[in-house]
Design a protein around this motif. Sequence first.
Motif, PDB file in Angstrom:
ATOM      1  N   ALA A 224       8.328 -12.464   7.097  1.00  0.00           N
ATOM      2  CA  ALA A 224       7.672 -12.359   5.886  1.00  0.00           C
ATOM      3  C   ALA A 224       7.530 -10.811   5.409  1.00  0.00           C
ATOM      4  N   VAL A 225       7.150 -10.063   6.434  1.00  0.00           N
ATOM      5  CA  VAL A 225       7.114  -8.470   5.970  1.00  0.00           C
ATOM      6  C   VAL A 225       8.445  -7.823   5.670  1.00  0.00           C
ATOM      7  N   GLU A 226       9.549  -8.589   6.339  1.00  0.00           N
ATOM      8  CA  GLU A 226      10.767  -8.063   5.939  1.00  0.00           C
ATOM      9  C   GLU A 226      11.163  -8.533   4.726  1.00  0.00           C
ATOM     10  N   LEU A 227      10.796  -9.636   4.175  1.00  0.00           N
ATOM     11  CA  LEU A 227      11.031 -10.064   2.709  1.00  0.00           C
ATOM     12  C   LEU A 227      10.286  -9.206   1.752  1.00  0.00           C
ATOM     13  N   LEU A 228       9.128  -8.913   1.920  1.00  0.00           N
ATOM     14  CA  LEU A 228       8.396  -8.083   1.242  1.00  0.00           C
ATOM     15  C   LEU A 228       8.888  -6.917   1.183  1.00  0.00           C
ATOM     16  N   ALA A 229       9.180  -6.203   2.201  1.00  0.00           N
ATOM     17  CA  ALA A 229       9.765  -4.829   2.192  1.00  0.00           C
ATOM     18  C   ALA A 229      11.270  -4.919   1.398  1.00  0.00           C
ATOM     19  N   TRP A 230      12.189  -5.779   1.517  1.00  0.00           N
ATOM     20  CA  TRP A 230      13.211  -6.157   0.800  1.00  0.00           C
ATOM     21  C   TRP A 230      13.107  -6.074  -0.785  1.00  0.00           C
ATOM     22  N   VAL A 231      11.807  -6.826  -1.076  1.00  0.00           N
ATOM     23  CA  VAL A 231      11.675  -6.958  -2.516  1.00  0.00           C
ATOM     24  C   VAL A 231      10.895  -5.638  -3.076  1.00  0.00           C
ATOM     25  N   ALA A 232       9.737  -5.345  -2.564  1.00  0.00           N
ATOM     26  CA  ALA A 232       8.998  -4.313  -2.913  1.00  0.00           C
ATOM     27  C   ALA A 232       9.505  -2.860  -2.778  1.00  0.00           C
TER      28      ALA A 232
ATOM     29  N   LEU B 288      12.804   0.067  13.912  1.00  0.00           N
ATOM     30  CA  LEU B 288      13.169  -0.760  12.565  1.00  0.00           C
ATOM     31  C   LEU B 288      12.263  -1.592  12.158  1.00  0.00           C
ATOM     32  N   VAL B 289      11.395  -2.249  12.982  1.00  0.00           N
ATOM     33  CA  VAL B 289      10.370  -3.237  12.637  1.00  0.00           C
ATOM     34  C   VAL B 289       9.292  -2.224  12.068  1.00  0.00           C
ATOM     35  N   VAL B 290       8.902  -1.325  12.263  1.00  0.00           N
ATOM     36  CA  VAL B 290       7.901  -0.386  12.000  1.00  0.00           C
ATOM     37  C   VAL B 290       8.433   0.141  10.824  1.00  0.00           C
ATOM     38  N   LEU B 291       9.657   0.433  10.368  1.00  0.00           N
ATOM     39  CA  LEU B 291      10.225   1.028   9.025  1.00  0.00           C
ATOM     40  C   LEU B 291       9.867  -0.044   7.980  1.00  0.00           C
ATOM     41  N   HIS B 292      10.215  -1.678   8.510  1.00  0.00           N
ATOM     42  CA  HIS B 292       9.913  -2.560   7.493  1.00  0.00           C
ATOM     43  C   HIS B 292       8.292  -2.637   7.108  1.00  0.00           C
ATOM     44  N   ILE B 293       7.695  -2.716   7.981  1.00  0.00           N
ATOM     45  CA  ILE B 293       6.038  -2.652   7.917  1.00  0.00           C
ATOM     46  C   ILE B 293       5.721  -1.476   6.942  1.00  0.00           C
ATOM     47  N   VAL B 294       6.208  -0.281   7.296  1.00  0.00           N
ATOM     48  CA  VAL B 294       5.672   0.796   6.361  1.00  0.00           C
ATOM     49  C   VAL B 294       6.240   0.535   5.147  1.00  0.00           C
ATOM     50  N   ALA B 295       7.506   0.379   4.957  1.00  0.00           N
ATOM     51  CA  ALA B 295       8.174   0.377   3.751  1.00  0.00           C
ATOM     52  C   ALA B 295       7.444  -0.845   2.817  1.00  0.00           C
ATOM     53  N   ALA B 296       7.336  -2.045   3.546  1.00  0.00           N
ATOM     54  CA  ALA B 296       6.616  -2.931   2.607  1.00  0.00           C
ATOM     55  C   ALA B 296       4.927  -2.747   2.129  1.00  0.00           C
ATOM     56  N   VAL B 297       4.449  -1.977   3.130  1.00  0.00           N
ATOM     57  CA  VAL B 297       3.046  -1.636   2.621  1.00  0.00           C
ATOM     58  C   VAL B 297       2.904  -0.483   1.699  1.00  0.00           C
ATOM     59  N   VAL B 298       3.745   0.478   1.928  1.00  0.00           N
ATOM     60  CA  VAL B 298       3.811   1.538   1.019  1.00  0.00           C
ATOM     61  C   VAL B 298       4.144   1.159  -0.379  1.00  0.00           C
TER      62      VAL B 298
ATOM     63  N   THR C  97      -0.891  -5.436   3.356  1.00  0.00           N
ATOM     64  CA  THR C  97      -1.483  -4.505   4.355  1.00  0.00           C
ATOM     65  C   THR C  97      -2.064  -5.248   5.614  1.00  0.00           C
ATOM     66  N   VAL C  98      -2.727  -6.402   5.151  1.00  0.00           N
ATOM     67  CA  VAL C  98      -3.213  -7.139   6.255  1.00  0.00           C
ATOM     68  C   VAL C  98      -2.265  -7.722   7.175  1.00  0.00           C
ATOM     69  N   LEU C  99      -1.046  -8.304   6.410  1.00  0.00           N
ATOM     70  CA  LEU C  99      -0.275  -8.982   6.825  1.00  0.00           C
ATOM     71  C   LEU C  99       0.626  -8.043   7.984  1.00  0.00           C
ATOM     72  N   GLY C 100       0.797  -6.906   7.548  1.00  0.00           N
ATOM     73  CA  GLY C 100       1.515  -5.805   8.204  1.00  0.00           C
ATOM     74  C   GLY C 100       0.701  -5.491   9.603  1.00  0.00           C
ATOM     75  N   VAL C 101      -0.702  -5.437   9.522  1.00  0.00           N
ATOM     76  CA  VAL C 101      -1.572  -5.170  10.648  1.00  0.00           C
ATOM     77  C   VAL C 101      -1.355  -6.489  11.624  1.00  0.00           C
ATOM     78  N   VAL C 102      -1.244  -7.643  11.108  1.00  0.00           N
ATOM     79  CA  VAL C 102      -1.491  -8.800  11.941  1.00  0.00           C
ATOM     80  C   VAL C 102       0.142  -8.691  12.641  1.00  0.00           C
ATOM     81  N   THR C 103       1.114  -8.514  11.853  1.00  0.00           N
ATOM     82  CA  THR C 103       2.609  -8.618  12.381  1.00  0.00           C
ATOM     83  C   THR C 103       2.456  -7.525  13.438  1.00  0.00           C
ATOM     84  N   VAL C 104       1.943  -6.312  13.591  1.00  0.00           N
ATOM     85  CA  VAL C 104       1.922  -5.297  14.564  1.00  0.00           C
ATOM     86  C   VAL C 104       1.186  -5.846  15.887  1.00  0.00           C
TER      87      VAL C 104
END
Length: 127
Positions: free
Chosen positions: A26-34, A82-92, A107-114
Motif C-alpha cells: 500500500a505504501v509503495e502504491l502511494l509512493a508511486w502515485v504521490a 529501499l522500503v524506507v525510501l518508499h515510506i519517506v517518498a509516500a509521506v513527504v 503518515t499513519v500508514l507509514g508508521v504502521v508499516t515500519v
Amino acid sequence: MSSATPSPRPSAARPDDRLASAFRFAVELLAWVATPWALAAYSVPLAVLSVVVLIGLPTVFSTPGDKRHVVVAVPGWVTIALVVLHIVAAVVAAWTVWHAVVAGVVTVLGVVTVVLELPRWRWLLSR
C-alpha cells in the motif's frame, strides 16, 4: 586434542510478513502515485524518473531468501533502505500534494508499516 571449528550459526527462518507485505505494498502504491504527482509541478522528466526509480530499484535489487527471484543480490540493509525510501517518498509527497487529512492517513500508514516491518528487517540484517 581436536581442533573443531565452530559450525556456522543456522539461518533463522524468514518471518511471516503477510500483513506487513500488504501494508508495504500500500505504501509503495502511494509512493508511486504521490511522488510523481508532487514532482510534476517542477519537472515532468523528474516525475517519470521517480517512478522508474521507485519501481525499478526493488525489482532489480533484492536480498536472497526475501524474494523467489533475485536479479541482483544485495545485503539486507539495501532492501531495508529501499522500503524506507518508499515510506519517506509516500509521506513527504502526500504532505506536498494532498489534503492534510489524507497526508495524515498516509503518515499513519507509514508508521504502521515500519512497526510491522521490524521482524523482517531484523531478519534481513542477519543476511
